[in-house]
Design a protein around this motif. Structure first.
Motif, PDB file in Angstrom:
ATOM      1  N   PRO A 123      -2.471  41.972  21.091  1.00  0.00           N
ATOM      2  CA  PRO A 123      -2.690  41.920  22.718  1.00  0.00           C
ATOM      3  C   PRO A 123      -3.762  41.427  23.283  1.00  0.00           C
ATOM      4  O   PRO A 123      -3.886  40.707  24.344  1.00  0.00           O
ATOM      5  CB  PRO A 123      -2.448  43.573  23.169  1.00  0.00           C
ATOM      6  N   ASP A 124      -4.754  41.569  22.694  1.00  0.00           N
ATOM      7  CA  ASP A 124      -6.158  40.938  23.331  1.00  0.00           C
ATOM      8  C   ASP A 124      -6.107  39.471  23.073  1.00  0.00           C
ATOM      9  O   ASP A 124      -6.506  38.696  24.119  1.00  0.00           O
ATOM     10  CB  ASP A 124      -7.543  41.507  22.763  1.00  0.00           C
ATOM     11  N   LEU A 142       5.881  36.500  29.515  1.00  0.00           N
ATOM     12  CA  LEU A 142       5.811  38.041  29.674  1.00  0.00           C
ATOM     13  C   LEU A 142       7.122  38.504  30.052  1.00  0.00           C
ATOM     14  O   LEU A 142       7.409  39.924  29.884  1.00  0.00           O
ATOM     15  CB  LEU A 142       4.479  38.694  30.397  1.00  0.00           C
ATOM     16  N   LEU A 143       7.913  38.156  31.276  1.00  0.00           N
ATOM     17  CA  LEU A 143       9.092  38.441  31.482  1.00  0.00           C
ATOM     18  C   LEU A 143       9.849  38.533  30.485  1.00  0.00           C
ATOM     19  O   LEU A 143      11.004  39.564  30.409  1.00  0.00           O
ATOM     20  CB  LEU A 143       9.799  37.651  32.624  1.00  0.00           C
ATOM     21  N   PRO A 147       8.988  45.282  27.891  1.00  0.00           N
ATOM     22  CA  PRO A 147       8.210  45.567  28.926  1.00  0.00           C
ATOM     23  C   PRO A 147       7.105  46.272  28.508  1.00  0.00           C
ATOM     24  O   PRO A 147       5.680  46.163  28.866  1.00  0.00           O
ATOM     25  CB  PRO A 147       8.912  46.733  29.610  1.00  0.00           C
ATOM     26  N   ALA A 148       7.025  47.043  27.167  1.00  0.00           N
ATOM     27  CA  ALA A 148       5.559  47.834  26.665  1.00  0.00           C
ATOM     28  C   ALA A 148       4.749  46.569  26.133  1.00  0.00           C
ATOM     29  O   ALA A 148       3.630  47.008  26.207  1.00  0.00           O
ATOM     30  CB  ALA A 148       6.263  48.657  25.474  1.00  0.00           C
ATOM     31  N   LYS A 149       5.374  45.645  25.447  1.00  0.00           N
ATOM     32  CA  LYS A 149       4.265  44.623  24.968  1.00  0.00           C
ATOM     33  C   LYS A 149       3.934  43.729  26.105  1.00  0.00           C
ATOM     34  O   LYS A 149       2.699  43.647  26.085  1.00  0.00           O
ATOM     35  CB  LYS A 149       5.124  43.648  23.840  1.00  0.00           C
ATOM     36  N   ILE A 153      -0.334  43.354  26.986  1.00  0.00           N
ATOM     37  CA  ILE A 153      -1.089  42.039  27.341  1.00  0.00           C
ATOM     38  C   ILE A 153      -1.550  42.077  28.682  1.00  0.00           C
ATOM     39  O   ILE A 153      -2.918  41.727  28.791  1.00  0.00           O
ATOM     40  CB  ILE A 153      -0.057  41.134  26.942  1.00  0.00           C
ATOM     41  N   LEU A 154      -1.053  42.416  29.611  1.00  0.00           N
ATOM     42  CA  LEU A 154      -1.417  42.204  30.938  1.00  0.00           C
ATOM     43  C   LEU A 154      -2.751  43.168  31.020  1.00  0.00           C
ATOM     44  O   LEU A 154      -3.584  43.201  31.828  1.00  0.00           O
ATOM     45  CB  LEU A 154      -0.328  42.722  31.982  1.00  0.00           C
ATOM     46  N   ASN A 155      -2.696  44.361  30.519  1.00  0.00           N
ATOM     47  CA  ASN A 155      -3.870  45.338  30.609  1.00  0.00           C
ATOM     48  C   ASN A 155      -5.106  44.731  29.976  1.00  0.00           C
ATOM     49  O   ASN A 155      -6.017  45.082  30.387  1.00  0.00           O
ATOM     50  CB  ASN A 155      -3.449  46.680  29.718  1.00  0.00           C
TER      51      ASN A 155
END
Length: 178
Positions: A123-124, A142-143, A147-149, A153-155
């Motif tokens: 994710p980073d 991302l869409l 949703p969890a992945k 990544i957005l986090n």
């Protein structure tokens, strides 16, 4: 003398017509020679103008027909050029549609592969790379992720970049529902 006076008077004041009671000698000479008397004949300039007018009257219909024929020929040429242009445009349109279809197929395959690549990344690392690419592309990737992945990544992204991508994703979702 009384018969010649109107003739002299008409010549003196410049009237081109001669009265019907001209001298008998003039009438006799017209009968024998087949020509009008000198004073009744047209001048050369008058004869040329008269001939030109008669010629123009005689060919006016023919000239009109020639103009119409030339215009019709010109229109037919233009129409055939237009038809050739339309055929060319139709071929180009068909070719363009094939290219668009190929591009869409490629984009679909590429985006599926690209999504799979980003899903497998840490994710980073994914967040770092998605912050560099176009926000529209990042939001599209991302869409299409679970949703969890995509949330993970957005986090990992900078807050301003994540907010911009989230706004694009939300606008895209609104268009999809509307």
């Amino acid at each position: 003398m009384s018969l010649r006076f109107p003739l002299l008077l008409s010549l003196a004041i410049g009237i081109a017509t001669v009265p019907a009671y001209a001298a008998d000698g003039d009438a006799e000479s017209a009968k024998t020679t087949g020509r009008l008397p000198q004073h009744l004949q047209l001048s050369k300039e008058e004869a040329i103008v008269s001939d030109e007018a008669a010629y123009c009257d005689a060919i006016v219909d023919q000239a009109r027909e020639m103009r119409y024929s030339a215009r019709e020929e010109e229109l037919q040429t233009m129409q055939s050029e237009l038809e050739r242009g339309l055929e060319l445009m139709e071929r180009k349109k068909t070719e363009f549609e094939k290219w668009v279809q190929r591009r869409e197929e490629f984009a679909t395959r590429a985006s599926e592969a690209l999504i799979a690549i980003y899903e497998r990344m840490r994710p980073d690392a994914a967040a770092e790379r998605l912050m560099i690419v176009d926000p529209m592309l990042a939001s599209s990737i991302l869409l299409k992720m679970p949703p969890a992945k995509s949330g993970t990544i957005l986090n990992e992204m900078e807050a301003k970049k994540a907010a911009g991508i989230t706004a694009i994703m939300a606008a895209s979702a609104d268009r999809g529902n509307g």
